[in-house]
Design a protein around this motif. Sequence first.
Motif, PDB file in Angstrom:
ATOM      1  N   LYS A 142      62.643  51.527 -71.829  1.00  0.00           N
ATOM      2  CA  LYS A 142      63.172  52.839 -72.167  1.00  0.00           C
ATOM      3  C   LYS A 142      64.391  52.725 -73.076  1.00  0.00           C
ATOM      4  CE  LYS A 142      61.552  55.566 -68.248  1.00  0.00           C
ATOM      5  NZ  LYS A 142      61.947  56.472 -67.137  1.00  0.00           N
ATOM      6  N   ASN A 184      63.079  51.136 -77.437  1.00  0.00           N
ATOM      7  CA  ASN A 184      61.859  51.874 -77.745  1.00  0.00           C
ATOM      8  C   ASN A 184      60.939  51.062 -78.643  1.00  0.00           C
ATOM      9  OD1 ASN A 184      62.302  54.405 -76.370  1.00  0.00           O
ATOM     10  ND2 ASN A 184      63.944  54.775 -77.828  1.00  0.00           N
ATOM     11  N   GLN A 232      57.777  51.131 -81.155  1.00  0.00           N
ATOM     12  CA  GLN A 232      56.932  51.990 -81.986  1.00  0.00           C
ATOM     13  C   GLN A 232      55.546  51.407 -82.220  1.00  0.00           C
ATOM     14  OE1 GLN A 232      58.975  54.317 -85.197  1.00  0.00           O
ATOM     15  NE2 GLN A 232      60.424  52.632 -85.111  1.00  0.00           N
ATOM     16  N   GLN A 250      66.786  61.293 -88.148  1.00  0.00           N
ATOM     17  CA  GLN A 250      67.710  62.410 -87.988  1.00  0.00           C
ATOM     18  C   GLN A 250      69.089  62.054 -88.558  1.00  0.00           C
ATOM     19  OE1 GLN A 250      67.728  64.156 -83.999  1.00  0.00           O
ATOM     20  NE2 GLN A 250      65.737  63.221 -83.572  1.00  0.00           N
ATOM     21  N   LEU A 305      66.960  57.329 -85.369  1.00  0.00           N
ATOM     22  CA  LEU A 305      66.333  58.226 -84.402  1.00  0.00           C
ATOM     23  C   LEU A 305      65.308  59.070 -85.148  1.00  0.00           C
ATOM     24  CD1 LEU A 305      66.417  59.122 -81.416  1.00  0.00           C
ATOM     25  CD2 LEU A 305      67.991  60.942 -82.116  1.00  0.00           C
ATOM     26  N   PRO A 306      64.022  58.791 -84.956  1.00  0.00           N
ATOM     27  CA  PRO A 306      62.985  59.545 -85.670  1.00  0.00           C
ATOM     28  C   PRO A 306      63.041  61.034 -85.357  1.00  0.00           C
ATOM     29  CG  PRO A 306      62.074  57.573 -84.649  1.00  0.00           C
ATOM     30  CD  PRO A 306      63.452  57.736 -84.109  1.00  0.00           C
ATOM     31  N   GLU A 307      62.556  61.830 -86.284  1.00  0.00           N
ATOM     32  CA  GLU A 307      62.494  63.279 -86.072  1.00  0.00           C
ATOM     33  C   GLU A 307      61.717  63.590 -84.796  1.00  0.00           C
ATOM     34  OE1 GLU A 307      60.616  64.644 -89.594  1.00  0.00           O
ATOM     35  OE2 GLU A 307      62.415  64.514 -90.843  1.00  0.00           O
ATOM     36  N   GLY A 308      62.223  64.561 -84.034  1.00  0.00           N
ATOM     37  CA  GLY A 308      61.543  64.968 -82.818  1.00  0.00           C
ATOM     38  C   GLY A 308      61.898  64.173 -81.586  1.00  0.00           C
ATOM     39  N   LYS A 309      62.687  63.079 -81.748  1.00  0.00           N
ATOM     40  CA  LYS A 309      63.093  62.264 -80.607  1.00  0.00           C
ATOM     41  C   LYS A 309      64.489  62.670 -80.135  1.00  0.00           C
ATOM     42  CE  LYS A 309      59.371  59.708 -80.770  1.00  0.00           C
ATOM     43  NZ  LYS A 309      58.356  59.733 -79.693  1.00  0.00           N
ATOM     44  N   LYS A 310      64.772  62.425 -78.856  1.00  0.00           N
ATOM     45  CA  LYS A 310      66.064  62.746 -78.274  1.00  0.00           C
ATOM     46  C   LYS A 310      66.920  61.496 -78.162  1.00  0.00           C
ATOM     47  CE  LYS A 310      64.362  66.621 -75.483  1.00  0.00           C
ATOM     48  NZ  LYS A 310      64.236  67.161 -74.098  1.00  0.00           N
ATOM     49  N   ASP A 346      67.022  59.455 -75.001  1.00  0.00           N
ATOM     50  CA  ASP A 346      65.914  58.549 -74.721  1.00  0.00           C
ATOM     51  C   ASP A 346      66.010  57.241 -75.495  1.00  0.00           C
ATOM     52  OD1 ASP A 346      64.826  60.427 -72.981  1.00  0.00           O
ATOM     53  OD2 ASP A 346      63.685  61.397 -74.576  1.00  0.00           O
ATOM     54  N   TYR A 384      65.624  53.539 -82.134  1.00  0.00           N
ATOM     55  CA  TYR A 384      64.502  52.741 -82.593  1.00  0.00           C
ATOM     56  C   TYR A 384      64.929  51.851 -83.745  1.00  0.00           C
ATOM     57  CZ  TYR A 384      61.530  56.212 -80.169  1.00  0.00           C
ATOM     58  OH  TYR A 384      60.952  57.029 -79.246  1.00  0.00           O
TER      59      TYR A 384
END
Length: 341
Positions: free
Chosen positions: A27, A30, A32, A198, A327-332, A335, A338
């Motif tokens: 966790k 991360n 991919q 982001q 931090l890719p789009e849509g990720k928090k 969490d 990456y």
Amino acid sequence: MRKLLVLFGILTVVFACGQEKKQINAKIMNIQYPEINANNFEQKLAASVKHYEKEPLYYMRINKSNCVVEVLVNDYPVHKDYELSNYATPLAINRAILKSGEQTLTYRLYPVGNLIKEEYGEGGTVTTLTDNTAIAISIIKMDNNSEKTLEDEEVIIKHISLSDAKGRFIASGKPYYEFTFTFNAQVPYVNEGWSKGQDLSKLDQKLLEAKAVEFYKEYGKIYEMKDADLLAKVSYGLEKRNSIASYKKLYDINGLWKEYLADFDEKNIKVLPIENFRMVSFGDDKVVFLLLNSLSYTYRGGGALRIEYIDKDGDESTLMPGIYLYLPEGKKLEDGLYMIN
């Protein structure tokens, strides 16, 4: 003999003989590319590379004096030189060119410090740039598929640092100077890279730093555990971008993976604590890097993760993996981060 346990997203390796238990938290780190492992890394990477009738490769030639330099292309680090001498060969920059169009090149100049004294045994510490500080950079282009050599290079642009009316460097007397210029590049590929990351400057900076530190610590455990499968997974995105941009062939990729695995053959591997660093951003605030606070030649410009070991010659050495996170789009952010693609 060791036993591998997978439970609730935690990879746990238990060693016999009472050795300390090591864990890698999936966790925090991360993944991919979960389908990638040590056995298919080379084949998957080779399959991702396309070849073209023309394969443009872009390089830069640098000639500097009375300064040390760091260079970024599209706000991504591609070169650092903290010595007095200059590189004779051109330096490849395709890995920072994600797609065709206008590109930016930024150079940062710093004083030479104690280098003159160390090199020639005389002089003091130079703390500012001088009247004679200068830098010249040429962007050149070659075709990877042609039979031409670097003597046939196509010069895209030449840049020479600015001087005043008396010929003195315009930032003489200052401890730092930065300049950016643009050039055009045409490449047949498109790499996502960090482009869909982001804007990290808009996020909680304390949490961002904490998540970066967590990732660096987990990354270090790969070397403690000598986990080739996990190394393949976290390295794949980076090497995929580099391989596509350099049009690498299977032979080159095979050599690349051997270099990765060679680090596991070193003796007395020890991961140092993540400390004495500052968080810096690249990629227009989409990439975060933990920069070690050091001006020594050994560590300057390197990351906060340091792995000490004894090499094959019996000498003490240090590995400093370049861990650039996003931090890719849509990720928090809660969490985790990456590795950049």
